[in-house]
Design a protein around this motif. Structure first.
Motif, short mmCIF file in Angstrom:
data_model
loop_
_atom_site.label_atom_id
_atom_site.label_comp_id
_atom_site.label_asym_id
_atom_site.label_seq_id
_atom_site.Cartn_x
_atom_site.Cartn_y
_atom_site.Cartn_z
N PHE A 158 -25.64 -74.81 23.55
CA PHE A 158 -26.13 -73.60 24.01
C PHE A 158 -25.80 -72.58 23.07
O PHE A 158 -26.61 -71.61 22.79
N SER A 159 -24.62 -72.40 22.56
CA SER A 159 -24.13 -71.22 21.71
C SER A 159 -25.13 -71.28 20.41
O SER A 159 -25.31 -70.13 20.04
N ILE A 160 -25.82 -72.15 20.16
CA ILE A 160 -26.41 -72.19 18.83
C ILE A 160 -28.09 -72.16 18.93
O ILE A 160 -28.85 -72.21 17.89
N ILE A 161 -28.37 -71.75 20.15
CA ILE A 161 -30.13 -71.77 20.37
C ILE A 161 -30.38 -70.53 21.04
O ILE A 161 -29.73 -69.91 21.70
N ALA A 210 -29.50 -66.76 18.93
CA ALA A 210 -27.97 -67.44 19.01
C ALA A 210 -27.01 -66.04 18.51
O ALA A 210 -26.04 -66.00 19.12
N GLY A 211 -27.56 -65.34 17.68
CA GLY A 211 -26.91 -64.19 17.24
C GLY A 211 -26.78 -62.93 18.02
O GLY A 211 -26.10 -62.05 17.84
N LYS A 240 -35.22 -72.36 26.59
CA LYS A 240 -34.55 -72.25 25.28
C LYS A 240 -35.77 -71.81 24.45
O LYS A 240 -36.92 -71.59 24.95
N ILE A 241 -35.43 -71.23 23.39
CA ILE A 241 -36.49 -70.72 22.34
C ILE A 241 -36.73 -71.90 20.99
O ILE A 241 -35.93 -72.06 20.53
#
Length: 114
Positions: free
Chosen positions: A29-32, A53-54, A97-98
């Motif tokens: 989750f944290s990187i998408i 993600a950022g 998600k993207i």
């Protein structure tokens, strides 16, 4: 396969607010990037807001200035704060998600009365 569970919808009067939540399973989750979409019967699903993600965000013109997307990576959850709701915001709201490659969840119904 990642599961998405949307919640927080309901019936609200025009001008009111709701906060939607989308809980995602899995460890990525944290990187998408994540996004909220909405759909009304007979129309295509449309993008409402997205967050990378950022933490960079983007909004559809129809909701800009009224909706805020955010995320809590510790909880694997993305939120949609909806203020100044209008009847035309009535729809089923979904997250994904993207790009939107996860199976769609059941969505959460938002109904705004005039």
């Amino acid at each position: 396969q990642v599961q998405l569970v949307e919640s927080g919808g309901g019936l609200v009067q025009s001008g009111g607010s709701l906060r939607l939540s989308c809980a995602a399973s899995g460890s990525m989750f944290s990187i998408i990037g994540m996004a909220w979409h909405r759909q009304v019967p007979g129309k295509q699903r449309e993008l409402v807001a997205r967050i990378t993600a950022g933490g960079n965000t983007l909004y559809a013109d129809a909701v800009k200035g009224r909706f805020t997307i955010s995320r809590d990576n510790a909880k694997n959850t993305v939120y949609l704060q909806m203020n100044s709701l209008k009847p035309e915001d009535t729809a089923v709201y979904y997250c994904n998600k993207i790009p939107a490659t996860y199976n769609w969840g059941q969505g959460t119904q938002v109904t705004v009365s005039s």
